[in-house]
Design a protein around this motif. Structure first.
Motif, PDB file in Angstrom:
ATOM      1  N   TRP A  27       0.720  -1.308  -0.304  1.00 36.19           N
ATOM      2  CA  TRP A  27      -0.219   0.466  -0.545  1.00 36.19           C
ATOM      3  C   TRP A  27       0.817   1.415   0.084  1.00 36.19           C
ATOM      4  CZ3 TRP A  27      -1.233   3.517   3.920  1.00 36.19           C
ATOM      5  CH2 TRP A  27      -2.577   4.043   4.129  1.00 36.19           C
ATOM      6  N   ASN A  28       0.383   2.330  -1.133  1.00 39.44           N
ATOM      7  CA  ASN A  28       1.480   3.263  -1.256  1.00 39.44           C
ATOM      8  C   ASN A  28       3.247   2.348  -0.874  1.00 39.44           C
ATOM      9  OD1 ASN A  28      -0.819   5.210  -1.515  1.00 39.44           O
ATOM     10  ND2 ASN A  28      -0.358   5.567   0.553  1.00 39.44           N
ATOM     11  N   ASN A  29       3.983   3.532   0.084  1.00 39.81           N
ATOM     12  CA  ASN A  29       5.248   3.297  -0.559  1.00 39.81           C
ATOM     13  C   ASN A  29       5.481   2.423   0.887  1.00 39.81           C
ATOM     14  OD1 ASN A  29       5.864   4.793  -2.129  1.00 39.81           O
ATOM     15  ND2 ASN A  29       6.221   6.603  -0.036  1.00 39.81           N
ATOM     16  N   HIS A  30       5.021   1.197   1.917  1.00 37.89           N
ATOM     17  CA  HIS A  30       4.248  -0.005   2.342  1.00 37.89           C
ATOM     18  C   HIS A  30       4.382  -1.320   1.457  1.00 37.89           C
ATOM     19  CE1 HIS A  30       3.714   3.481   5.240  1.00 37.89           C
ATOM     20  NE2 HIS A  30       3.351   3.601   4.687  1.00 37.89           N
ATOM     21  N   ARG A  31       5.672  -2.097   1.781  1.00 42.48           N
ATOM     22  CA  ARG A  31       5.356  -3.502   1.707  1.00 42.48           C
ATOM     23  C   ARG A  31       5.576  -4.704   3.019  1.00 42.48           C
ATOM     24  NH1 ARG A  31       8.431  -6.155  -3.180  1.00 42.48           N
ATOM     25  NH2 ARG A  31       9.165  -8.215  -2.358  1.00 42.48           N
ATOM     26  N   LYS A  32       4.790  -5.693   2.969  1.00 46.61           N
ATOM     27  CA  LYS A  32       4.704  -6.412   4.221  1.00 46.61           C
ATOM     28  C   LYS A  32       5.108  -7.994   3.301  1.00 46.61           C
ATOM     29  CE  LYS A  32       3.701  -7.816   8.549  1.00 46.61           C
ATOM     30  NZ  LYS A  32       2.812  -7.737   9.820  1.00 46.61           N
ATOM     31  N   GLU A  33       6.019  -8.956   3.892  1.00 50.06           N
ATOM     32  CA  GLU A  33       5.609 -10.106   3.257  1.00 50.06           C
ATOM     33  C   GLU A  33       5.603 -11.340   4.447  1.00 50.06           C
ATOM     34  OE1 GLU A  33       9.131 -11.172   1.841  1.00 50.06           O
ATOM     35  OE2 GLU A  33       9.447  -9.956   0.132  1.00 50.06           O
ATOM     36  N   ILE A  34       4.682 -11.864   4.625  1.00 48.77           N
ATOM     37  CA  ILE A  34       4.228 -13.181   5.570  1.00 48.77           C
ATOM     38  C   ILE A  34       4.374 -14.252   4.783  1.00 48.77           C
ATOM     39  CG2 ILE A  34       2.296 -13.797   7.010  1.00 48.77           C
ATOM     40  CD1 ILE A  34       1.082 -10.919   6.683  1.00 48.77           C
ATOM     41  N   SER A  35       4.608 -15.027   6.114  1.00 50.74           N
ATOM     42  CA  SER A  35       4.517 -16.870   5.051  1.00 50.74           C
ATOM     43  C   SER A  35       4.633 -16.854   6.139  1.00 50.74           C
ATOM     44  CB  SER A  35       5.907 -16.809   4.561  1.00 50.74           C
ATOM     45  OG  SER A  35       7.489 -16.880   5.519  1.00 50.74           O
ATOM     46  N   LYS A  36       4.461 -18.741   6.260  1.00 53.19           N
ATOM     47  CA  LYS A  36       4.426 -20.010   7.178  1.00 53.19           C
ATOM     48  C   LYS A  36       3.763 -21.436   6.699  1.00 53.19           C
ATOM     49  CE  LYS A  36       0.836 -20.346  11.725  1.00 53.19           C
ATOM     50  NZ  LYS A  36       0.498 -19.870  12.381  1.00 53.19           N
ATOM     51  N   GLY A  37       4.672 -22.179   7.692  1.00 47.87           N
ATOM     52  CA  GLY A  37       4.830 -23.523   6.892  1.00 47.87           C
ATOM     53  C   GLY A  37       3.686 -24.432   7.942  1.00 47.87           C
ATOM     54  N   TYR A  38       3.048 -25.617   7.276  1.00 49.35           N
ATOM     55  CA  TYR A  38       2.178 -26.376   7.534  1.00 49.35           C
ATOM     56  C   TYR A  38       2.676 -27.707   7.585  1.00 49.35           C
ATOM     57  CZ  TYR A  38      -0.716 -22.764   9.615  1.00 49.35           C
ATOM     58  OH  TYR A  38      -1.270 -21.363   9.656  1.00 49.35           O
ATOM     59  N   ARG A  39       2.856 -28.929   8.642  1.00 49.89           N
ATOM     60  CA  ARG A  39       3.354 -29.819   8.062  1.00 49.89           C
ATOM     61  C   ARG A  39       1.677 -31.047   7.544  1.00 49.89           C
ATOM     62  NH1 ARG A  39       2.499 -33.385  14.210  1.00 49.89           N
ATOM     63  NH2 ARG A  39      -0.345 -33.613  14.055  1.00 49.89           N
ATOM     64  N   LEU A  40       1.278 -30.807   6.943  1.00 49.62           N
ATOM     65  CA  LEU A  40      -0.397 -31.509   6.360  1.00 49.62           C
ATOM     66  C   LEU A  40      -1.060 -30.924   5.991  1.00 49.62           C
ATOM     67  CD1 LEU A  40      -0.053 -34.889   5.798  1.00 49.62           C
ATOM     68  CD2 LEU A  40      -1.669 -34.886   7.208  1.00 49.62           C
ATOM     69  N   THR A  41      -0.632 -30.283   5.184  1.00 51.29           N
ATOM     70  CA  THR A  41      -1.597 -29.930   4.463  1.00 51.29           C
ATOM     71  C   THR A  41      -2.237 -30.574   2.825  1.00 51.29           C
ATOM     72  OG1 THR A  41      -2.845 -27.577   4.431  1.00 51.29           O
ATOM     73  CG2 THR A  41      -0.518 -27.785   4.036  1.00 51.29           C
ATOM     74  N   THR A  42      -2.881 -29.359   2.154  1.00 45.96           N
ATOM     75  CA  THR A  42      -2.635 -29.251   0.656  1.00 45.96           C
ATOM     76  C   THR A  42      -3.015 -28.317   0.119  1.00 45.96           C
ATOM     77  OG1 THR A  42      -5.528 -28.849   0.265  1.00 45.96           O
ATOM     78  CG2 THR A  42      -4.343 -30.737   1.015  1.00 45.96           C
ATOM     79  N   ASN A  43      -2.230 -28.059  -1.127  1.00 42.59           N
ATOM     80  CA  ASN A  43      -1.826 -26.807  -2.045  1.00 42.59           C
ATOM     81  C   ASN A  43      -3.404 -25.981  -2.184  1.00 42.59           C
ATOM     82  OD1 ASN A  43      -0.145 -25.509  -3.920  1.00 42.59           O
ATOM     83  ND2 ASN A  43      -1.975 -25.654  -5.387  1.00 42.59           N
ATOM     84  N   ASN A  44      -4.769 -26.343  -2.241  1.00 38.85           N
ATOM     85  CA  ASN A  44      -5.651 -25.363  -2.381  1.00 38.85           C
ATOM     86  C   ASN A  44      -5.791 -25.625  -1.037  1.00 38.85           C
ATOM     87  OD1 ASN A  44      -6.092 -25.983  -4.561  1.00 38.85           O
ATOM     88  ND2 ASN A  44      -7.776 -27.693  -4.360  1.00 38.85           N
ATOM     89  N   ARG A  45      -6.074 -25.409   0.294  1.00 39.46           N
ATOM     90  CA  ARG A  45      -5.730 -25.040   1.486  1.00 39.46           C
ATOM     91  C   ARG A  45      -4.895 -24.293   1.449  1.00 39.46           C
ATOM     92  NH1 ARG A  45      -9.801 -27.032   4.592  1.00 39.46           N
ATOM     93  NH2 ARG A  45      -7.718 -26.152   6.883  1.00 39.46           N
TER      94      ARG A  45
END
Length: 156
Positions: A27-45
């Motif tokens: 947004w405007n000059n602001h940028r934020k990255e977020i990520s998280k991992g899960y041990r068992l899930t699916t691509n669509n989730r």
């Protein structure tokens, strides 16, 4: 009024398998990255959870939101009315990811969202960065538990 730009991607190593999501909020000059991992899930989730998590991170509900994802599953469910029908029929017929779709429906009501499909693994640097974040999260240590999935879907 400027809009908020959101790029998302989800990944899983096997389907099901370890997974993760990556998000870039701008947004405007602001940028934020977020990520998280899960041990068992699916691509669509992970694709859908990325969009939900991005929306939950927003503090401004009055600004238009542009969501860019390479998931046709997510884009078509929203833009082609699949989600409205699933909600109307209470996910009759065993539609997958009902927990996440219900959550998305609740949170999306707060925003003016426009969905955009982008070709994955192509020339969009933001989508490519989200893919890096998602795969790195899926390959990480101390992965979170996708509790609903493990309790309700994996054994089916």
């Amino acid at each position: 009024m400027s809009s908020i730009q959101i790029y998302t991607d989800g990944a899983s190593r096997g389907n099901p398998g370890p997974g993760g999501y990556g998000i870039i909020l701008m947004w405007n000059n602001h940028r934020k990255e977020i990520s998280k991992g899960y041990r068992l899930t699916t691509n669509n989730r992970m694709e859908l959870l990325a969009v939900i998590t991005a929306l939950e991170a927003l503090k401004k509900t009055e600004l238009p939101v542009q969501v860019y994802t390479d998931s046709q599953y997510v884009v078509k469910a929203i833009t082609e009315g699949w989600l409205k029908n699933w909600i109307k029929t209470d996910f009759k017929g065993g539609k997958k990811n009902s927990d996440l779709w219900k959550h998305y429906h609740r949170i999306a009501a707060k925003f003016k969202i426009t969905m955009h499909w982008v070709k994955g693994h192509a020339t969009n640097p933001f989508n490519n960065r989200c893919d890096e974040l998602a795969t790195s999260a899926a390959d990480g240590k101390d992965l979170a538990i996708d509790e609903w999935y493990e309790a309700n879907e994996y054994e089916k």
